[in-house]
Structures are given as structure tokens and as C-alpha cells.
Design an enzyme around this catalytic site. Sequence first.
Site, PDB file in Angstrom:
ATOM      1  N   LYS A  59      -9.480  -7.173   8.154  1.00 16.85           N
ATOM      2  CA  LYS A  59      -8.457  -6.738   9.101  1.00 16.85           C
ATOM      3  C   LYS A  59      -8.832  -7.326  10.447  1.00 16.85           C
ATOM      4  O   LYS A  59      -9.761  -6.852  11.113  1.00 16.85           O
ATOM      5  CB  LYS A  59      -8.376  -5.214   9.161  1.00 16.85           C
ATOM      6  CG  LYS A  59      -7.787  -4.605   7.888  1.00 16.85           C
ATOM      7  CD  LYS A  59      -7.748  -3.097   7.957  1.00 16.85           C
ATOM      8  CE  LYS A  59      -7.051  -2.521   6.716  1.00 16.85           C
ATOM      9  NZ  LYS A  59      -7.183  -1.058   6.636  1.00 16.85           N
TER      10      LYS A  59
ATOM     11  N   ASP B 126      -7.328   2.895  -3.003  1.00 17.13           N
ATOM     12  CA  ASP B 126      -7.995   2.891  -1.703  1.00 17.13           C
ATOM     13  C   ASP B 126      -8.310   4.327  -1.318  1.00 17.13           C
ATOM     14  O   ASP B 126      -7.407   5.157  -1.170  1.00 17.13           O
ATOM     15  CB  ASP B 126      -7.079   2.245  -0.655  1.00 17.13           C
ATOM     16  CG  ASP B 126      -7.708   2.172   0.724  1.00 17.13           C
ATOM     17  OD1 ASP B 126      -8.894   2.517   0.863  1.00 17.13           O
ATOM     18  OD2 ASP B 126      -7.004   1.758   1.666  1.00 17.13           O
TER      19      ASP B 126
ATOM     20  N   SER C 239       0.848  -1.182   0.000  1.00 21.80           N
ATOM     21  CA  SER C 239       0.000   0.000   0.000  1.00 21.80           C
ATOM     22  C   SER C 239       0.886   1.235   0.000  1.00 21.80           C
ATOM     23  O   SER C 239       1.724   1.400   0.889  1.00 21.80           O
ATOM     24  CB  SER C 239      -0.907  -0.014   1.241  1.00 21.80           C
ATOM     25  OG  SER C 239      -1.699   1.139   1.302  1.00 21.80           O
TER      26      SER C 239
ATOM     27  N   LYS D 142      -1.191  -0.977  -4.447  1.00 20.84           N
ATOM     28  CA  LYS D 142      -2.389  -0.235  -4.060  1.00 20.84           C
ATOM     29  C   LYS D 142      -2.009   1.219  -3.837  1.00 20.84           C
ATOM     30  O   LYS D 142      -1.089   1.522  -3.078  1.00 20.84           O
ATOM     31  CB  LYS D 142      -3.009  -0.820  -2.786  1.00 20.84           C
ATOM     32  CG  LYS D 142      -4.294  -0.090  -2.364  1.00 20.84           C
ATOM     33  CD  LYS D 142      -4.975  -0.778  -1.198  1.00 20.84           C
ATOM     34  CE  LYS D 142      -4.379  -0.391   0.130  1.00 20.84           C
ATOM     35  NZ  LYS D 142      -5.132  -0.953   1.266  1.00 20.84           N
TER      36      LYS D 142
ATOM     37  N   ASP E  88     -13.734  -2.150   3.335  1.00 15.68           N
ATOM     38  CA  ASP E  88     -12.709  -2.261   4.366  1.00 15.68           C
ATOM     39  C   ASP E  88     -13.278  -1.743   5.686  1.00 15.68           C
ATOM     40  O   ASP E  88     -13.734  -2.513   6.536  1.00 15.68           O
ATOM     41  CB  ASP E  88     -11.476  -1.461   3.922  1.00 15.68           C
ATOM     42  CG  ASP E  88     -10.377  -1.401   4.972  1.00 15.68           C
ATOM     43  OD1 ASP E  88     -10.496  -2.053   6.020  1.00 15.68           O
ATOM     44  OD2 ASP E  88      -9.388  -0.683   4.751  1.00 15.68           O
TER      45      ASP E  88
ATOM     46  N   LYS F 173      -3.148   4.892  -2.459  1.00 21.13           N
ATOM     47  CA  LYS F 173      -4.090   5.686  -1.690  1.00 21.13           C
ATOM     48  C   LYS F 173      -4.504   6.892  -2.532  1.00 21.13           C
ATOM     49  O   LYS F 173      -3.655   7.535  -3.180  1.00 21.13           O
ATOM     50  CB  LYS F 173      -3.450   6.162  -0.384  1.00 21.13           C
ATOM     51  CG  LYS F 173      -3.085   5.046   0.571  1.00 21.13           C
ATOM     52  CD  LYS F 173      -4.306   4.437   1.244  1.00 21.13           C
ATOM     53  CE  LYS F 173      -3.916   3.470   2.334  1.00 21.13           C
ATOM     54  NZ  LYS F 173      -5.096   2.937   3.062  1.00 21.13           N
TER      55      LYS F 173
ATOM     56  N   GLY G 106      -3.590  -4.531   6.095  1.00 24.72           N
ATOM     57  CA  GLY G 106      -2.609  -4.200   7.120  1.00 24.72           C
ATOM     58  C   GLY G 106      -2.872  -2.828   7.710  1.00 24.72           C
ATOM     59  O   GLY G 106      -3.500  -1.972   7.068  1.00 24.72           O
TER      60      GLY G 106
ATOM     61  N   GLU H  90     -11.198   0.401  -3.293  1.00 25.51           N
ATOM     62  CA  GLU H  90     -11.425   0.066  -1.893  1.00 25.51           C
ATOM     63  C   GLU H  90     -12.057   1.239  -1.139  1.00 25.51           C
ATOM     64  O   GLU H  90     -11.572   2.363  -1.214  1.00 25.51           O
ATOM     65  CB  GLU H  90     -10.090  -0.318  -1.245  1.00 25.51           C
ATOM     66  CG  GLU H  90     -10.213  -0.844   0.172  1.00 25.51           C
ATOM     67  CD  GLU H  90      -8.869  -1.254   0.737  1.00 25.51           C
ATOM     68  OE1 GLU H  90      -8.798  -1.530   1.949  1.00 25.51           O
ATOM     69  OE2 GLU H  90      -7.871  -1.312  -0.039  1.00 25.51           O
TER      70      GLU H  90
END
Length: 370
Positions: free
Chosen positions: A264, A190, A137, A163, A240, A165, A292, A215
Site C-alpha cells: 500500500k 483478510d 475486498s 477477498k 499488509d 474480511k 487499497g 492476509e
Amino acid sequence: MSRIREIELYLVALPLVRPFRVSFGTSTAKECVLARVRTDGGEGWGECVADDGYPGFSGEWNEGVWILLRDVLGPALLQAGDVGIDTVEEHLRFVRGNPMAKATLVDAVVDAELRAAGTSLAAYLGTDKPAVACGVSIGIADSTEELRGLVDDHLAQGYRRIKLKIMPGTDVERVAAIRADHADILLSVDANAAYTLEDREVFRTLDGYDLLMVEQPLHHEDLVQHAALQAEISTAICLDESIRSAADARAAIQLAACRIVNIKQGRVGGVLEARRVHDVAAAADVPVWCGGMLETGIGRATNLALAGMPNFRLPGDTSASTRYFDDDLTEPFMLEPDGTMLIPTGPGIGVAPRPDRLEACTRRRQLLRG
């Protein structure tokens, strides 16, 4: 089952190798609460995934967790008599919510019982593989060029999924640049709930970049609006923050609010509830992956055992220790040349903090006795 004799709480802090920026803030260090549970049979470790400062990502934060563990949940376990994997959640159920705090003790009790039995957490959960595929990420960079360099670096290290952000104003242009650089990689984004349904055009545009998933685009309580957005776009939505329990996962799937679930374990109440989320998704043929939260080696080991279960079909966010820390609390977890990470096979979670490192990182410590 065994009587819990002591619960030792630690507030630890580890500097990150680089700031990690997401839509709601930037982290420069990992501060978390650890619990060491000592039973008649041995000891076990759990790590809380709540944030420091204030309850921004969730309704829990370290100071609140510390008070709840010290004054309420910890004493309840110490007074409960024999406690084990089959009963620990029931002893904590009288407190509503607070799954991150509960996960700290649940995971520690599970670890202690399995260590005493000489059984690995991976074996207990039914892990069917020796290693798991790893993604990474990448936080919001200061520029597109910086982001391109970070992506190149992580691909060179062997990570199997990237991934990014994103947040409003820092989304389509950057995704387009990375996809232009790397036409065939597994790429996802995400949003950490930074958008509303009025931003649907952003996600319609992102449909053109062959993303594995988008996400958590919308607010964590907006399952109905996620379903509306999923009906309008071809890219799979992954939930998520919306998934806080197996019941949440069941509702999201039934509403068609997502096609992928991020589990998670530290957010849903620990590995036992995480297994239930896995099973709900598996029954609906919805793939899951393990997210994570900048965990130390304690949480990382727990996540790896979970991520070996059969329905974890996508690379997770369990990156190498050096992705976040110059020196982890445990022996470091390494990325294998094929982009996988080995699942610990020792009893329990298979790792423990190094005493000298734990001492150096501890900001506060408290011992609870029954």
C-alpha cells in the site's frame, strides 16, 4: 527539480455506497486529506490514506496528519529551495515515522514533476502492462446469505479475485459457504490482525479451502509469530499492516513470516518507497499485489500506475470507483469486461479532481505559501 511555491491542503469527505465493515470497525464515508503542490513547473496531487476519528488502523489519523502537514512537513518543503523526485524524501526525513503524512507530499511532488515533464507515473515506475487485473475486498456482512449475494454480484461484474474480511467467529463457516458456491475462484481472506497464535486451529481449518492467501492474521508487529504460523499452515500468509517500508519487507521475507506482500504505497511513505518494497520482494521472488484503502480517484490512479510494475503478479484491491462512491472526485475508474482496469497514461498520475466535485466534498481547506 523546482521550487515549491504553494501547498494547498483539503480535508474531503465522500459517502460510501454501502458501509464497509472490518474486524476493527465500520466505515460509512471516506474522509481524507489531499495536498495540491504548486511548483515553478506546475502542480501535483497527493492523497493521504489515514483514517478519520482516531488512530485505529495505524498510528496516523486525519487530524494528526493535517497538523503535521500544516505546521511541520509543508513548511519544510516550502523552505527547502529546489525540490524534486530525487530529494523530496530527504527533506522530510527529519520527522520520524508518519509515512502516511509523508506519502501525501511525496506523491504530490512526484506528480508535479512528472506532469511538468509530460511523463506518466506509470512510465516513470517502469510499468510493463496497459491494464491491471482487479480483485475486490468484501467487508464483513451481517449474514452468510448476504455475503453469498455480494460475492455473486462482484463475480458477475468481472472481478478476478474475491477477498473476504474475517474476524473471530465470522470466518470458517463463511469461507466454507463461498467455496462451496464457487469451487474455482481465486479466494482469499483478510483478518486485519484480529487473531493470535492461539487461534492456529482456525487457520489449519482454512487450509482445507484452497485459499490464495491469508492476509495479516496476527498483530502487525509480530513477524516472529507470523513466521511460526506460516510454518504450521500450507496457505500462504500475506503481510499488509506489517509492511511499512522496504526494510520491513526485507525482514519479513528473511524471517519467512510471509510468502506474499501487500504493498500500500500510501502506508509505506509514497510511490518511491513502494517501488523499493517491490524491488526487495522481486529480488526474493516473492509476489506482491497492490492493496487499497478506499481511495478517491487521486489515490486510485497512483495505485494503478504502481500495480503495473512487473512483480505485481496477483490481482489487487483497486476496484472500480462505483464500488465505493456514487460520484468520485475524479472521472470514475471503470472495470473492463475482462476484469482489468486501464492504467492512466497522461502526465503524472493522469487525473485531477473535478473542481465542482472537489468544492462540494471539501470540509476544510488551507493554503500554505513559502
